[in-house]
Enzyme design. Sequence first.
Site, PDB file in Angstrom:
ATOM      1  N   ASN A  50      52.764  10.995  48.767  1.00 32.82           N
ATOM      2  CA  ASN A  50      51.880  10.540  49.833  1.00 32.82           C
ATOM      3  C   ASN A  50      50.896   9.531  49.253  1.00 32.82           C
ATOM      4  O   ASN A  50      50.457   9.631  48.111  1.00 32.82           O
ATOM      5  CB  ASN A  50      51.170  11.707  50.528  1.00 32.82           C
ATOM      6  CG  ASN A  50      50.333  12.583  49.624  1.00 32.82           C
ATOM      7  OD1 ASN A  50      50.736  12.922  48.521  1.00 32.82           O
ATOM      8  ND2 ASN A  50      49.158  12.975  50.103  1.00 32.82           N
ATOM      9  N   ILE A  51      50.590   8.525  50.070  1.00 37.85           N
ATOM     10  CA  ILE A  51      49.687   7.449  49.665  1.00 37.85           C
ATOM     11  C   ILE A  51      48.667   7.284  50.779  1.00 37.85           C
ATOM     12  O   ILE A  51      48.994   6.793  51.870  1.00 37.85           O
ATOM     13  CB  ILE A  51      50.465   6.133  49.433  1.00 37.85           C
ATOM     14  CG1 ILE A  51      51.569   6.347  48.387  1.00 37.85           C
ATOM     15  CG2 ILE A  51      49.502   5.015  49.021  1.00 37.85           C
ATOM     16  CD1 ILE A  51      52.584   5.231  48.303  1.00 37.85           C
ATOM     17  N   GLU A  52      47.442   7.754  50.506  1.00 35.39           N
ATOM     18  CA  GLU A  52      46.396   7.714  51.528  1.00 35.39           C
ATOM     19  C   GLU A  52      45.712   6.358  51.573  1.00 35.39           C
ATOM     20  O   GLU A  52      45.834   5.551  50.653  1.00 35.39           O
ATOM     21  CB  GLU A  52      45.358   8.811  51.257  1.00 35.39           C
ATOM     22  CG  GLU A  52      45.910  10.201  51.450  1.00 35.39           C
ATOM     23  CD  GLU A  52      44.893  11.297  51.230  1.00 35.39           C
ATOM     24  OE1 GLU A  52      45.213  12.448  51.583  1.00 35.39           O
ATOM     25  OE2 GLU A  52      43.789  11.036  50.707  1.00 35.39           O
ATOM     26  N   CYS A  84      53.314   9.251  54.288  1.00 33.83           N
ATOM     27  CA  CYS A  84      53.731  10.548  53.738  1.00 33.83           C
ATOM     28  C   CYS A  84      54.769  10.373  52.631  1.00 33.83           C
ATOM     29  O   CYS A  84      55.478   9.364  52.564  1.00 33.83           O
ATOM     30  CB  CYS A  84      54.330  11.414  54.845  1.00 33.83           C
ATOM     31  SG  CYS A  84      53.165  11.845  56.149  1.00 33.83           S
ATOM     32  N   GLU A 136      57.625  11.949  52.232  1.00 28.39           N
ATOM     33  CA  GLU A 136      58.999  11.916  52.728  1.00 28.39           C
ATOM     34  C   GLU A 136      59.381  10.511  53.176  1.00 28.39           C
ATOM     35  O   GLU A 136      60.438   9.987  52.822  1.00 28.39           O
ATOM     36  CB  GLU A 136      59.177  12.881  53.907  1.00 28.39           C
ATOM     37  CG  GLU A 136      58.878  14.325  53.577  1.00 28.39           C
ATOM     38  CD  GLU A 136      57.422  14.715  53.843  1.00 28.39           C
ATOM     39  OE1 GLU A 136      56.498  13.981  53.424  1.00 28.39           O
ATOM     40  OE2 GLU A 136      57.212  15.766  54.473  1.00 28.39           O
ATOM     41  N   CYS A 190      55.706  16.594  58.306  1.00 29.02           N
ATOM     42  CA  CYS A 190      54.971  16.395  59.561  1.00 29.02           C
ATOM     43  C   CYS A 190      55.947  15.930  60.651  1.00 29.02           C
ATOM     44  O   CYS A 190      57.117  15.639  60.383  1.00 29.02           O
ATOM     45  CB  CYS A 190      53.845  15.380  59.363  1.00 29.02           C
ATOM     46  SG  CYS A 190      54.388  13.651  59.292  1.00 29.02           S
ATOM     47  N   CYS A 250      57.531  12.438  60.047  1.00 26.42           N
ATOM     48  CA  CYS A 250      58.565  12.496  59.009  1.00 26.42           C
ATOM     49  C   CYS A 250      59.838  13.148  59.530  1.00 26.42           C
ATOM     50  O   CYS A 250      60.945  12.710  59.222  1.00 26.42           O
ATOM     51  CB  CYS A 250      58.046  13.224  57.777  1.00 26.42           C
ATOM     52  SG  CYS A 250      56.830  12.257  56.857  1.00 26.42           S
TER      53      CYS A 250
END
Length: 132
Positions: free
Chosen positions: A42-44, A53, A55, A86, A89
């Site tokens: 995940n990369i916020e 996300c 995935e 989620c 995804c």
Amino acid sequence: MDYKKLIKVALNYRNRAYSPYSDFKVGAAVLFESGEIYGGCNIENASFGATNCAERTGIFKGISEGESKIKAVAVVGSLEELTYPCGICRQVIAEFGDKDVKIIIAKSENDYIVKDMNDILPGAFTKSDLGK
């Protein structure tokens, strides 16, 4: 199918997560029909809406490299409890897989469950629903 290998890749990518806002790290490993595995984390983003996300990161890497069909996805989030994909995804997995795609939801290489796509997204909206 070697679930433990996929989980190991997902755990490795979990360590690469960029999650300075939530501190919730997620890693994924996506196995395509070709046999290739693409990992993702995940990369916020400060705007939150631009966050991606784990995935989808792995899926998009594979698709951008010419892959077309997902066979399995392993997801590792919290090491204390299972972390499911989620809704977005799940929809993306449905786009590039079928109801038999295996979803491996893990805390570790020895603590995981396996679900079919149909279990986690019954009645998925797919391209077959888009009458031409």
